[in-house]
Design a protein around this motif. Structure first.
Motif, short mmCIF file in Angstrom:
data_model
loop_
_atom_site.label_atom_id
_atom_site.label_comp_id
_atom_site.label_asym_id
_atom_site.label_seq_id
_atom_site.Cartn_x
_atom_site.Cartn_y
_atom_site.Cartn_z
N LEU A 65 93.63 44.85 20.25
CA LEU A 65 94.07 43.46 20.13
C LEU A 65 94.32 43.04 21.56
CD1 LEU A 65 94.58 40.96 18.36
CD2 LEU A 65 96.96 41.63 18.26
N GLN A 66 93.81 41.77 21.85
CA GLN A 66 94.22 41.27 23.13
C GLN A 66 94.77 39.89 22.95
OE1 GLN A 66 91.31 39.50 26.37
NE2 GLN A 66 91.62 41.46 27.28
N VAL A 67 95.74 39.56 23.48
CA VAL A 67 96.58 38.46 23.31
C VAL A 67 97.04 37.95 24.80
CG1 VAL A 67 97.34 38.88 20.88
CG2 VAL A 67 98.76 39.57 22.92
N ALA A 68 97.25 36.72 24.62
CA ALA A 68 97.92 35.99 25.90
C ALA A 68 99.34 36.49 26.36
CB ALA A 68 97.93 34.55 25.95
N SER A 69 99.73 36.39 27.57
CA SER A 69 101.15 36.80 27.74
C SER A 69 102.28 35.44 27.39
CB SER A 69 101.25 36.80 29.40
OG SER A 69 100.58 38.07 29.54
N ASP A 70 102.14 35.35 26.03
CA ASP A 70 103.09 34.23 25.66
C ASP A 70 103.70 34.73 24.22
OD1 ASP A 70 103.87 32.14 24.28
OD2 ASP A 70 102.21 30.60 24.90
N LEU A 71 105.10 34.41 24.41
CA LEU A 71 105.93 34.91 23.34
C LEU A 71 105.36 34.36 21.99
CD1 LEU A 71 109.55 35.02 24.48
CD2 LEU A 71 107.91 37.11 24.08
N GLY B 68 108.29 46.34 23.54
CA GLY B 68 106.95 46.29 24.71
C GLY B 68 106.47 45.21 24.82
N PHE B 69 105.94 44.39 23.96
CA PHE B 69 105.24 43.12 24.22
C PHE B 69 106.06 42.03 24.87
CE2 PHE B 69 104.10 38.97 22.87
CZ PHE B 69 102.74 38.84 23.28
N THR B 70 107.34 42.11 24.21
CA THR B 70 108.23 41.17 24.76
C THR B 70 108.52 41.43 26.45
OG1 THR B 70 109.16 40.58 22.65
CG2 THR B 70 110.70 40.24 24.53
#
Length: 155
Positions: free
Chosen positions: A12-18, A51-53
């Motif tokens: 999965l690829q997501v933007a750097s946004d919470l 990790g994502f946060t």
């Protein structure tokens, strides 16, 4: 050379946004109830979200919110692995974990005094108490990979 055809890869690829956390959680939900024990899935979900946060709040804090965060899950009969790639600066996770390993072993250590480091404390606990392999590696393409891996016990 033998290859394990039972390894399943998901990405999965997501933007750097919470706000992308909702997408990450929904994507990860598909792994609940698979061959991964629930406890391991729950530990992995918590580590993934931490990790994502950390990528959004720290590694990518100086980059555009559109900077991608790449997530990958590998599941085999032998292991469950989570990879989180970021484009931030290099970070010495081993040194941070060792520092907290020393601090948390002191009697007077109070985790409430270290709120901004709870992620490192949590990763240390996963490693020490739950058998996760955790590393943070600088890749050749100037990305970093947080690798979280748990060996699965065969029943």
């Amino acid at each position: 050379m033998e290859t394990n055809l039972l390894i399943h890869n998901y990405s999965l690829q997501v933007a750097s946004d919470l706000d992308a956390m909702v997408t990450v959680v929904e994507w990860f939900d598909q792994f609940n109830g698979t061959q991964i024990p629930y406890q391991t899935w729950l530990e992995g979900q918590t580590a993934l979200l931490e990790g994502f946060t950390n990528v959004v709040r720290h590694a990518h804090s100086h980059l555009s919110p559109e900077t991608p965060v790449n997530l990958e899950i590998q599941i085999s009969p032998e292991y469950f692995q989570i990879c989180i790639w970021d484009q931030g600066d290099s970070f010495d996770l081993e040194a941070a974990l060792e520092k907290f390993n020393q601090e948390t072993s002191q009697r007077e250590f109070d985790p409430l005094d270290h709120e901004s480091q709870w992620g490192c404390i949590f990763l240390l606990k996963l490693r020490k108490d739950y058998g996760w392999t955790i590393s943070y590696i600088r890749e050749l393409d100037n990305r970093n990979c947080l690798l979280l891996k748990k060996t699965l016990t065969i029943s």
